[in-house]
Design a protein around this motif. Structure first.
Motif, mmCIF file in Angstrom:
data_model
loop_
_atom_site.group_PDB
_atom_site.id
_atom_site.type_symbol
_atom_site.label_atom_id
_atom_site.label_comp_id
_atom_site.label_asym_id
_atom_site.label_seq_id
_atom_site.Cartn_x
_atom_site.Cartn_y
_atom_site.Cartn_z
ATOM 1 N N THR A 274 68.830 75.634 139.610
ATOM 2 C CA THR A 274 68.264 74.659 139.482
ATOM 3 C C THR A 274 68.029 73.775 141.080
ATOM 4 O O THR A 274 66.583 73.288 141.973
ATOM 5 C CB THR A 274 68.560 74.089 138.130
ATOM 6 N N LEU A 275 69.317 73.830 141.757
ATOM 7 C CA LEU A 275 68.791 72.956 142.896
ATOM 8 C C LEU A 275 68.745 73.734 144.309
ATOM 9 O O LEU A 275 67.653 73.833 145.300
ATOM 10 C CB LEU A 275 70.168 72.646 142.988
ATOM 11 N N SER A 276 68.437 75.716 144.187
ATOM 12 C CA SER A 276 68.312 76.146 144.707
ATOM 13 C C SER A 276 67.727 77.585 144.005
ATOM 14 O O SER A 276 68.814 78.705 144.193
ATOM 15 C CB SER A 276 69.451 76.641 145.890
ATOM 16 N N ASN B 56 77.581 76.492 143.056
ATOM 17 C CA ASN B 56 78.173 77.790 143.059
ATOM 18 C C ASN B 56 79.017 78.117 143.155
ATOM 19 O O ASN B 56 80.149 79.723 142.617
ATOM 20 C CB ASN B 56 77.361 78.629 143.652
ATOM 21 N N THR C 145 66.266 80.167 145.066
ATOM 22 C CA THR C 145 66.021 81.690 145.137
ATOM 23 C C THR C 145 67.307 81.722 145.778
ATOM 24 O O THR C 145 67.450 82.940 146.734
ATOM 25 C CB THR C 145 65.137 81.576 146.316
ATOM 26 N N ARG C 146 68.460 81.491 144.814
ATOM 27 C CA ARG C 146 70.450 81.862 145.343
ATOM 28 C C ARG C 146 70.241 83.277 144.812
ATOM 29 O O ARG C 146 70.446 83.060 143.297
ATOM 30 C CB ARG C 146 70.659 80.839 145.372
ATOM 31 N N TYR D 46 74.739 69.726 146.024
ATOM 32 C CA TYR D 46 74.975 70.630 147.170
ATOM 33 C C TYR D 46 75.354 72.401 146.423
ATOM 34 O O TYR D 46 76.219 72.892 145.522
ATOM 35 C CB TYR D 46 76.650 70.285 147.500
ATOM 36 N N ALA D 47 74.156 72.994 146.253
ATOM 37 C CA ALA D 47 74.278 73.913 146.009
ATOM 38 C C ALA D 47 75.539 75.560 145.219
ATOM 39 O O ALA D 47 75.341 75.852 144.785
ATOM 40 C CB ALA D 47 71.828 75.001 145.908
ATOM 41 N N GLN D 48 76.069 75.233 147.086
ATOM 42 C CA GLN D 48 76.963 76.081 147.206
ATOM 43 C C GLN D 48 78.312 75.630 146.974
ATOM 44 O O GLN D 48 78.954 77.050 145.850
ATOM 45 C CB GLN D 48 76.574 76.407 148.618
ATOM 46 N N ALA E 79 73.169 75.748 140.147
ATOM 47 C CA ALA E 79 73.373 76.120 141.807
ATOM 48 C C ALA E 79 72.040 76.587 141.018
ATOM 49 O O ALA E 79 70.920 76.523 142.572
ATOM 50 C CB ALA E 79 74.103 76.772 141.758
#
Length: 206
Positions: free
Chosen positions: A115-117, A91, A119-120, A86-88, A113
C-alpha cells in the motif's frame, strides 16, 4: 565497505555524538557480514537519537541476520511506531513473522508495505509466499505474477510461482517458470540457485 568503515570511524572520532555515522558504519559492517559489530553501532545510534527509525529498522535487520527474530520484530515495530509510512520496515517485519510462522500477520505487513510502496516487487513476492503457506495458491499466483511484472529478472519469483502452479497441479506452467528461473540464474551466475531450479524440474519429470 572497508573504506567506508574507515571514513565513518573517522567521522565518529571527530564527533562522538554523530548518530548517523554510527548507523552508516553499522550498515557497512552488516554489508561485510559482521552483524554483531553492526548491532553495537546501531544501538549506539539509537542511544544518541532514540527517534531514529532507520537505525531501529537496521538493527532489526542485524537481529534477523543473527536469527534473533523476536528482537528483530521488536525493532521493526519500533521503527514503524516512529515512522508509520516506513514501507521497508513493514516488509522486514513481515519477513520476520514468516520465520515465526505467523503467516496471517506477515500477510498484513506485506499488504501495508505494498500500500505504501506499490512498485516494491519483493513485497509482492513475500506476500505471495504468505498466501502460499496459507494454501491460497491462486492469490499466491497473482502476487508472484505482479512481482515478475515489476521485475522481469526476478528469478526467485519465477521459482516460487512455479511451486504455486505445481500446488495447483498445473505442471506445464510450473515447468515453464522453473525453466525461466534456470535461464536467469545461469545469466546471473548463481550456481546454488540454478541447481535448485534444475532439481525442481527433475522432480516434475518423476
Amino acid at each position: 565497505y572497508e573504506a567506508a568503515l574507515v571514513d565513518y570511524t573517522q567521522a565518529i572520532t571527530l564527533n562522538p555524538k554523530y548518530a548517523q555515522a554510527y548507523n552508516n558504519r553499522g550498515a557497512a559492517r552488516a554489508a561485510l557480514h559482521d552483524y554483531e559489530a553492526a548491532l553495537v553501532d546501531y544501538t549506539q545510534a539509537i542511544t544518541l537519537d532514540p527517534m531514529y527509525a532507520i537505525a531501529y529498522n537496521n538493527r532489526g535487520h542485524a537481529q534477523y541476520d543473527l536469527h534473533d527474530y523476536e528482537a528483530a520484530l521488536a525493532d521493526y515495530t519500533q521503527a514503524i511506531i516512529l515512522d508509520p509510512m516506513y514501507a521497508q520496515a513493514y516488509n522486514n517485519r513481515g519477513e520476520a513473522k514468516l520465520y515465526k510462522q505467523d503467516y496471517q500477520g506477515a500477510l498484513t505487513d506485506f499488504t501495508q508495505a505494498i500500500t505504501l510502496s506499490p512498485t516494491r516487487a519483493v513485497a509482492y513476492n513475500d506476500r505471495a509466499y504468505a498466501h502460499y503457506k496459507l494454501h491460497d495458491y491462486e492469490a499466491a499466483l497473482a502476487d508472484y505474477t505482479q512481482a515478475i511484472t515489476l521485475d522481469p529478472m526476478y528469478a526467485q519469483a519465477y521459482v516460487n510461482r512455479g511451486a504455486a502452479h505445481a500446488a495447483l497441479h498445473d505442471y506445464e506452467a510450473a515447468r515453464a517458470d522453473y525453466q525461466k528461473a534456470l535461464d536467469l540464474y545461469q545469466q546471473q551466475g548463481k550456481t546454488f540457485e540454478y541447481q535448485d531450479a534444475l532439481n525442481r524440474i527433475k522432480e516434475l519429470q518423476r
